[in-house]
Scaffold this motif. Structure first.
Motif, PDB file in Angstrom:
ATOM      1  N   ASN A  28      20.759   0.176 -27.036  1.00 49.28           N
ATOM      2  CA  ASN A  28      20.737  -0.585 -26.059  1.00 49.28           C
ATOM      3  C   ASN A  28      19.479  -1.354 -25.947  1.00 49.28           C
ATOM      4  OD1 ASN A  28      21.716  -1.719 -23.459  1.00 49.28           O
ATOM      5  ND2 ASN A  28      22.626   0.511 -23.213  1.00 49.28           N
ATOM      6  N   TYR A  30      16.941  -2.887 -22.961  1.00 50.06           N
ATOM      7  CA  TYR A  30      16.403  -2.799 -21.539  1.00 50.06           C
ATOM      8  C   TYR A  30      15.644  -3.919 -21.186  1.00 50.06           C
ATOM      9  CZ  TYR A  30      18.290   2.101 -22.159  1.00 50.06           C
ATOM     10  OH  TYR A  30      19.125   3.051 -22.278  1.00 50.06           O
ATOM     11  N   SER A  32      13.143  -5.566 -17.932  1.00 54.06           N
ATOM     12  CA  SER A  32      12.332  -5.266 -16.600  1.00 54.06           C
ATOM     13  C   SER A  32      13.261  -5.705 -15.533  1.00 54.06           C
ATOM     14  CB  SER A  32      11.226  -5.814 -16.522  1.00 54.06           C
ATOM     15  OG  SER A  32      10.953  -7.150 -17.091  1.00 54.06           O
ATOM     16  N   THR A  33      13.462  -4.981 -14.465  1.00 47.96           N
ATOM     17  CA  THR A  33      14.574  -5.192 -13.528  1.00 47.96           C
ATOM     18  C   THR A  33      13.886  -6.302 -12.715  1.00 47.96           C
ATOM     19  OG1 THR A  33      13.350  -3.584 -12.198  1.00 47.96           O
ATOM     20  CG2 THR A  33      15.324  -2.879 -13.306  1.00 47.96           C
ATOM     21  N   GLU A  34      12.566  -6.554 -12.314  1.00 48.04           N
ATOM     22  CA  GLU A  34      12.159  -7.542 -11.837  1.00 48.04           C
ATOM     23  C   GLU A  34      11.935  -8.899 -12.565  1.00 48.04           C
ATOM     24  OE1 GLU A  34       8.755  -6.266  -9.533  1.00 48.04           O
ATOM     25  OE2 GLU A  34       9.869  -4.622  -8.533  1.00 48.04           O
ATOM     26  N   CYS A  66      19.924 -13.945 -18.729  1.00 42.60           N
ATOM     27  CA  CYS A  66      19.101 -13.754 -17.847  1.00 42.60           C
ATOM     28  C   CYS A  66      18.060 -14.792 -17.203  1.00 42.60           C
ATOM     29  CB  CYS A  66      17.806 -12.536 -18.043  1.00 42.60           C
ATOM     30  SG  CYS A  66      18.395 -10.913 -18.658  1.00 42.60           S
ATOM     31  N   SER A 217      13.797   7.129 -18.854  1.00 44.32           N
ATOM     32  CA  SER A 217      13.426   7.308 -17.560  1.00 44.32           C
ATOM     33  C   SER A 217      12.167   7.404 -17.239  1.00 44.32           C
ATOM     34  CB  SER A 217      14.184   8.740 -17.020  1.00 44.32           C
ATOM     35  OG  SER A 217      13.497   9.793 -17.762  1.00 44.32           O
ATOM     36  N   PRO A 221      10.955   0.590 -14.194  1.00 43.07           N
ATOM     37  CA  PRO A 221      12.417   0.256 -13.952  1.00 43.07           C
ATOM     38  C   PRO A 221      12.670  -0.959 -14.783  1.00 43.07           C
ATOM     39  CG  PRO A 221      11.203   0.692 -11.835  1.00 43.07           C
ATOM     40  CD  PRO A 221      10.053   0.737 -12.814  1.00 43.07           C
ATOM     41  N   PHE A 222      13.887  -0.454 -15.397  1.00 43.22           N
ATOM     42  CA  PHE A 222      14.405  -1.410 -16.410  1.00 43.22           C
ATOM     43  C   PHE A 222      15.858  -1.298 -16.242  1.00 43.22           C
ATOM     44  CE2 PHE A 222      10.457  -1.136 -18.570  1.00 43.22           C
ATOM     45  CZ  PHE A 222      10.349  -2.092 -19.372  1.00 43.22           C
ATOM     46  N   LYS A 223      16.602  -2.200 -16.576  1.00 41.56           N
ATOM     47  CA  LYS A 223      18.300  -2.362 -16.503  1.00 41.56           C
ATOM     48  C   LYS A 223      18.754  -2.653 -17.880  1.00 41.56           C
ATOM     49  CE  LYS A 223      18.264  -7.159 -15.206  1.00 41.56           C
ATOM     50  NZ  LYS A 223      18.745  -8.410 -14.036  1.00 41.56           N
ATOM     51  N   GLN A 224      19.879  -2.259 -18.272  1.00 43.89           N
ATOM     52  CA  GLN A 224      20.460  -2.576 -19.578  1.00 43.89           C
ATOM     53  C   GLN A 224      21.080  -3.775 -19.641  1.00 43.89           C
ATOM     54  OE1 GLN A 224      23.486   0.497 -20.230  1.00 43.89           O
ATOM     55  NE2 GLN A 224      22.089   2.245 -19.604  1.00 43.89           N
TER      56      GLN A 224
END
Length: 226
Positions: A28, A30, A32-34, A66, A217, A221-224
């Protein structure tokens, strides 16, 4: 110096090819979510570490899904000769053995920036292991930050490849917030280079420390992405 010859239709087709390649070779990816919001139609410099063959393809995919900037990327003359289709994705070349070619490439990059587009750079100049310290940047990034008609927005991207508990590797992509102008705009070019190095070093060190925990984990925070 070879100029880019962007073709939207080719970008759309190639993005699907790249997605399949990444799905095949990575467990995968990943991000960063922000992910920061980039101001459209504003000159944008985005720089990243360069450790292996995948980096250019990964950043193309990351940008398309993104950031969605009108992106141009500087690459070696030899690499663009070997893979001329990259010019249709926004790649333009530089021959670092020829000073006049370097000037042409930087002026071409400036033109894209002044037209409100994004220029992506690997300021290390060549591939280096992702854990190499200290980072060493060539002066092109700092130079471009000084010569645009409008002060550019600048972002740093850290790419960190590792294995967790699966057969295939994973990749973490961390993009900074916009580097605040008051932290670098009054610096000399040499001081700017050191500052840009420090920002990316902190990002990479943070990713390295987290992956030593060997658990996704434990990461910020990361998203796929795949």
């Amino acid at each position: 110096m070879r100029k880019a010859n962007k073709l939207k239709a080719f970008e759309a087709i190639f993005s699907m090819i790249v997605r399949r390649m990444l799905q095949k070779h990575f467990q995968n990816i990943y991000v960063s979510t922000e992910v920061p919001a980039l101001s459209p139609h504003k000159p944008t410099l985005i720089y990243a570490n360069h450790s292996n063959w995948w980096d250019g393809l990964v950043l193309f995919y990351f940008n398309r899904y993104c950031l969605q900037t009108e992106a141009y990327m500087m690459m070696h003359e030899k690499g663009l000769k070997q893979h001329p289709y990259f010019s249709m994705l926004g790649a333009f070349s530089v021959d670092k053995t020829k000073p006049k070619d370097i000037v042409k490439a930087l002026n071409y990059a400036k033109k894209q920036l002044d037209e409100g587009k994004a220029v992506w750079l690997f300021p290390q100049g060549d591939e280096y292991h992702q854990d190499t310290r200290p980072l060493h940047f060539e002066p092109g990034l700092a130079y471009l930050s000084t010569i645009t008609d409008t002060t550019p927005q600048i972002f740093s991207v850290a790419l960190y490849y590792t294995y967790l508990h699966e057969r295939k590797p994973v990749l973490f992509i961390d993009i900074s917030e916009e580097l605040q102008k008051d932290t670098w705009v009054t610096l000399t070019r040499k001081e700017r280079t050191r500052y840009f190095q420090q920002v990316l070093t902190l990002q990479l060190n943070g990713l390295q420390a987290s992956t030593i925990e060997n658990e996704a984990s434990h990461m910020t925070p990361f998203k796929q992405l795949l």
